[in-house]
Design a protein around this motif. Structure first.
Motif: not given
Length: 190
Positions: A158-168, A170-174, A180-184
Motif C-alpha cells: 500500500v505504501q508503494s501505491s500511495v507514494q507512487s500514485a502521481r507518477i503512474i 496516466k496508466i493507473l488513474p485513481v 488494482e490495489l484492492r485486487h493485490a
C-alpha cells in the motif's frame, strides 16, 4: 484574547501551525519561529513539548496517519471488510495534503521512512491491521501466517501505491489504482 479555558489545546495548535507551514513553504523551510508565530505561542512553549522542528513534523505526520485510520471505519471482521478499510486508508493518505507535501517537498525525509527505518505511524498501521487480520484468520477469511508479518507486507504494498500514485496516474488513474490495489491486497490475504 481567548481565555485559557476556551483556548484550543496548545499541542494541537502547534501541530496545526506546523501543517500550515508545510503546505505554504514545504518541509525544508518550516521554522520553529514561524510555527510559534502561527500557533500564537512562544518558542519556549514549543520547546517544552518538542525538542526541535523535526520532532514537530514527526508528530504531525503521526497525528495525520492516526486521524486517517480513525476516520475510515472497520465495517466487519472478514477479509473483505479489511481490504475495504485498507483501500480507504490508502485513498485518504494519497489525498492528504500534508502527507503529499512531505513526500514531494522533502523526499529525503520520506526516504528515511521508506527505506531506512520504520516510523511510529507505520507501526501503528501495522499493529491495527495485524489485530484485524488475527480476527479474520480466526473466522477463516484470511490465510494462515503471522498477522504482524502479513500486515507489514500489506503496508509495503500500500505504501508503494500511495507514494507512487502521481507518477503512474496516466496508466493507473485513481479509480483504476484503487481497483488494482484492492485486487493485490485481497489476493495476498487469500
Amino acid at each position: 484574547m481567548l481565555s485559557i479555558s476556551n483556548a484550543p489545546e496548545i499541542g494541537d495548535r502547534i501541530l496545526a501551525a506546523a501543517a500550515s507551514c508545510v503546505v505554504d513553504f514545504g518541509v525544508d523551510r518550516v521554522t520553529l519561529a514561524e510555527i510559534a508565530r502561527r500557533a500564537r505561542v512562544s518558542r519556549p512553549t514549543i520547546y517544552r513539548r518538542f525538542p526541535d522542528t523535526q520532532s514537530i513534523l514527526t508528530a504531525l505526520l503521526t497525528s495525520r496517519v492516526v486521524a486517517v485510520l480513525d476516520e475510515v471505519p472497520q465495517t466487519g471482521a472478514d477479509r473483505a471488510a479489511i481490504v475495504d478499510r485498507v483501500i480507504g486508508v490508502a485513498a485518504r493518505l494519497r489525498d492528504d495534503e500534508i502527507i503529499m507535501a512531505v513526500l514531494h517537498s522533502a523526499p529525503e525525509l520520506a526516504m528515511t521512512y521508506i527505506a531506512e527505518r520504520l516510523g511510529s505511524s507505520q507501526q501503528i498501521l501495522i499493529d491495527a491491521l495485524a489485530a484485524d487480520l488475527a480476527v479474520a484468520q480466526a473466522g477463516g477469511s484470511v490465510r494462515a501466517g503471522d498477522p504482524g508479518q502479513l500486515a507489514a507486507m500489506v503496508l509495503l504494498i500500500v505504501q508503494s501505491s500511495v507514494q507512487s500514485a502521481r507518477i503512474i496516474e496516466k496508466i493507473l488513474p485513481v479509480e483504476v489504482l484503487a481497483a488494482e490495489l484492492r485486487h493485490a491486497v485481497n489476493g495476498y490475504l487469500i
